[in-house]
Write a protein that holds these residues in place. Structure first.
Motif, PDB file in Angstrom:
ATOM      1  N   GLY A 177       6.461  -3.658  -6.876  1.00 37.20           N
ATOM      2  CA  GLY A 177       5.006  -3.779  -6.815  1.00 37.20           C
ATOM      3  C   GLY A 177       4.353  -2.448  -6.465  1.00 37.20           C
ATOM      4  N   ALA A 178       4.934  -1.716  -5.505  1.00 40.92           N
ATOM      5  CA  ALA A 178       4.391  -0.414  -5.113  1.00 40.92           C
ATOM      6  C   ALA A 178       4.455   0.567  -6.279  1.00 40.92           C
ATOM      7  N   GLN A 179       5.579   0.597  -6.970  1.00 46.72           N
ATOM      8  CA  GLN A 179       5.738   1.504  -8.113  1.00 46.72           C
ATOM      9  C   GLN A 179       4.734   1.171  -9.211  1.00 46.72           C
ATOM     10  N   ARG A 180       4.582  -0.119  -9.513  1.00 41.74           N
ATOM     11  CA  ARG A 180       3.645  -0.551 -10.562  1.00 41.74           C
ATOM     12  C   ARG A 180       2.205  -0.224 -10.185  1.00 41.74           C
ATOM     13  N   GLU A 181       1.809  -0.551  -8.966  1.00 38.14           N
ATOM     14  CA  GLU A 181       0.430  -0.301  -8.530  1.00 38.14           C
ATOM     15  C   GLU A 181       0.097   1.189  -8.573  1.00 38.14           C
ATOM     16  N   LEU A 182       1.023   2.028  -8.122  1.00 33.09           N
ATOM     17  CA  LEU A 182       0.779   3.470  -8.118  1.00 33.09           C
ATOM     18  C   LEU A 182       0.607   3.995  -9.539  1.00 33.09           C
ATOM     19  N   PHE A 183       1.414   3.487 -10.451  1.00 31.44           N
ATOM     20  CA  PHE A 183       1.304   3.919 -11.847  1.00 31.44           C
ATOM     21  C   PHE A 183       0.013   3.388 -12.485  1.00 31.44           C
ATOM     22  N   GLU A 184      -0.284   2.098 -12.251  1.00 30.45           N
ATOM     23  CA  GLU A 184      -1.484   1.513 -12.848  1.00 30.45           C
ATOM     24  C   GLU A 184      -2.759   2.197 -12.352  1.00 30.45           C
ATOM     25  N   GLU A 185      -2.850   2.412 -11.040  1.00 27.42           N
ATOM     26  CA  GLU A 185      -4.098   2.897 -10.460  1.00 27.42           C
ATOM     27  C   GLU A 185      -4.300   4.400 -10.606  1.00 27.42           C
ATOM     28  N   LEU A 186      -3.208   5.185 -10.513  1.00 28.73           N
ATOM     29  CA  LEU A 186      -3.351   6.642 -10.512  1.00 28.73           C
ATOM     30  C   LEU A 186      -2.518   7.357 -11.567  1.00 28.73           C
ATOM     31  N   GLY A 187      -1.685   6.615 -12.292  1.00 26.28           N
ATOM     32  CA  GLY A 187      -0.854   7.238 -13.315  1.00 26.28           C
ATOM     33  C   GLY A 187       0.317   8.023 -12.756  1.00 26.28           C
ATOM     34  N   LEU A 188       0.663   7.797 -11.486  1.00 22.25           N
ATOM     35  CA  LEU A 188       1.807   8.490 -10.869  1.00 22.25           C
ATOM     36  C   LEU A 188       3.058   7.645 -11.041  1.00 22.25           C
ATOM     37  N   ASP A 245       2.026  -7.095   4.426  1.00 16.95           N
ATOM     38  CA  ASP A 245       1.500  -5.907   3.759  1.00 16.95           C
ATOM     39  C   ASP A 245       2.437  -4.740   4.056  1.00 16.95           C
ATOM     40  N   ASP A 246       3.230  -4.360   3.070  1.00 11.09           N
ATOM     41  CA  ASP A 246       4.171  -3.244   3.218  1.00 11.09           C
ATOM     42  C   ASP A 246       3.464  -1.926   2.954  1.00 11.09           C
ATOM     43  N   PHE A 247       3.594  -0.978   3.880  1.00 12.41           N
ATOM     44  CA  PHE A 247       3.018   0.356   3.725  1.00 12.41           C
ATOM     45  C   PHE A 247       4.136   1.361   3.485  1.00 12.41           C
ATOM     46  N   TYR A 248       4.045   2.065   2.380  1.00 12.48           N
ATOM     47  CA  TYR A 248       4.977   3.122   2.025  1.00 12.48           C
ATOM     48  C   TYR A 248       4.299   4.449   2.343  1.00 12.48           C
ATOM     49  N   VAL A 249       4.994   5.326   3.052  1.00 15.64           N
ATOM     50  CA  VAL A 249       4.466   6.642   3.403  1.00 15.64           C
ATOM     51  C   VAL A 249       5.342   7.679   2.721  1.00 15.64           C
ATOM     52  N   ILE A 250       4.722   8.476   1.860  1.00 11.32           N
ATOM     53  CA  ILE A 250       5.442   9.448   1.043  1.00 11.32           C
ATOM     54  C   ILE A 250       4.779  10.810   1.191  1.00 11.32           C
ATOM     55  N   ASN A 251       5.571  11.846   1.299  1.00  6.59           N
ATOM     56  CA  ASN A 251       5.038  13.211   1.286  1.00  6.59           C
ATOM     57  C   ASN A 251       5.318  13.818  -0.078  1.00  6.59           C
ATOM     58  N   ALA A 266      -1.506  -6.494  -4.914  1.00  9.96           N
ATOM     59  CA  ALA A 266      -0.645  -7.671  -4.772  1.00  9.96           C
ATOM     60  C   ALA A 266       0.674  -7.474  -5.510  1.00  9.96           C
ATOM     61  N   VAL A 267       1.726  -8.002  -4.927  1.00 10.93           N
ATOM     62  CA  VAL A 267       3.038  -8.018  -5.575  1.00 10.93           C
ATOM     63  C   VAL A 267       3.078  -9.255  -6.461  1.00 10.93           C
ATOM     64  N   SER A 268       3.349  -9.050  -7.730  1.00  4.40           N
ATOM     65  CA  SER A 268       3.364 -10.141  -8.701  1.00  4.40           C
ATOM     66  C   SER A 268       4.665 -10.938  -8.626  1.00  4.40           C
ATOM     67  N   THR A 269       4.643 -12.083  -9.269  1.00  7.42           N
ATOM     68  CA  THR A 269       5.819 -12.942  -9.291  1.00  7.42           C
ATOM     69  C   THR A 269       7.016 -12.197  -9.881  1.00  7.42           C
ATOM     70  N   HIS A 270       8.169 -12.423  -9.320  1.00  6.18           N
ATOM     71  CA  HIS A 270       9.445 -11.825  -9.732  1.00  6.18           C
ATOM     72  C   HIS A 270       9.537 -10.327  -9.420  1.00  6.18           C
ATOM     73  N   GLU A 271       8.589  -9.781  -8.650  1.00  4.02           N
ATOM     74  CA  GLU A 271       8.656  -8.378  -8.252  1.00  4.02           C
ATOM     75  C   GLU A 271       9.114  -8.277  -6.807  1.00  4.02           C
ATOM     76  N   SER A 272       9.844  -7.209  -6.514  1.00  8.59           N
ATOM     77  CA  SER A 272      10.132  -6.868  -5.124  1.00  8.59           C
ATOM     78  C   SER A 272       8.964  -6.050  -4.601  1.00  8.59           C
ATOM     79  N   SER A 273       8.940  -5.799  -3.323  1.00  6.89           N
ATOM     80  CA  SER A 273       7.919  -4.937  -2.732  1.00  6.89           C
ATOM     81  C   SER A 273       7.939  -3.561  -3.404  1.00  6.89           C
ATOM     82  N   HIS A 329       0.857  -1.182   0.000  1.00  8.30           N
ATOM     83  CA  HIS A 329       0.000   0.000   0.000  1.00  8.30           C
ATOM     84  C   HIS A 329       0.892   1.229   0.000  1.00  8.30           C
ATOM     85  N   VAL A 330       0.479   2.242  -0.722  1.00  7.25           N
ATOM     86  CA  VAL A 330       1.197   3.517  -0.760  1.00  7.25           C
ATOM     87  C   VAL A 330       0.265   4.576  -0.192  1.00  7.25           C
ATOM     88  N   CYS A 331       0.797   5.382   0.723  1.00  3.75           N
ATOM     89  CA  CYS A 331       0.051   6.479   1.337  1.00  3.75           C
ATOM     90  C   CYS A 331       0.794   7.774   1.026  1.00  3.75           C
TER      91      CYS A 331
END
Length: 171
Positions: free
Chosen positions: A76-87, A107-113, A66-73, A34-36
């Motif tokens: 997965g966070a970078q891909r999900e953020l781009f897929e869902e919000l285009g960031l 469940d890894d939580f990334y906190v970004i300002n 979810a983190v897909s096969t052969h991905e690091s946490s 999850h990215v916050c």
């Protein structure tokens, strides 16, 4: 079809995988992220899940999945953020600030300002119906009205507290 790596109880990747939606083998764990993203006003960027997703129509933290096969946490966070919000944020040097263990995984939580212009977002039509900035009080209100994913209120407060800590990542 989403294929995910499976891990042991110590978070060591095994040689096993499983297909999302199938029965997860007992004794093995999966990884989700999850990215916050918080802005300078201390607001959390939240997204509303589409009606065809699990927990339809509920608001959630910035993104997750979810983190897909052969991905690091991080991958997965970078891909999900781009897929869902285009960031497009490079997570190469960003570590999760906290990991929440749940019965079937980690469940890894990334906190970004980062101040993000809502107009610049590109919402993934299949998964995200809306996005907005919300204060802690607004998120707690949504949660109490059962319009936000069922995180414990104390955990939501914890994420907001972490966003003010010097350990967060500012981009």
């Amino acid at each position: 079809m989403e294929i995910m790596d499976l891990y042991d109880e110590n978070r060591q990747k095994t040689d096993k995988t499983y297909i999302r939606g199938s029965a997860q083998p007992k004794g093995f764990y999966r990884m989700v992220v999850h990215v916050c993203i918080f802005n300078k006003l201390g607001q959390l960027l939240i997204q509303q899940r589409t009606l065809n997703k699990k927990m339809p129509g509920l608001w959630d933290v910035t993104c997750g999945g979810a983190v897909s096969t052969h991905e690091s946490s991080q991958m997965g966070a970078q891909r999900e953020l781009f897929e869902e919000l285009g960031l497009d944020i490079d997570f190469k040097h960003i570590r999760p600030l906290v990991t929440a263990n749940f019965p079937m995984g980690f469940d890894d939580f990334y906190v970004i300002n980062k101040d993000v212009d809502l107009e610049s977002l590109s919402l993934q039509e299949e998964e995200v119906s809306d996005a907005k900035w919300a204060s802690l009080d607004e998120v707690i209100k949504l949660r109490r009205e059962e319009k936000f994913v069922r995180y414990k209120e104390s955990f939501i407060r914890f994420l907001f507290d972490l966003s003010k800590d010097n350990r967060y990542v500012e981009i």
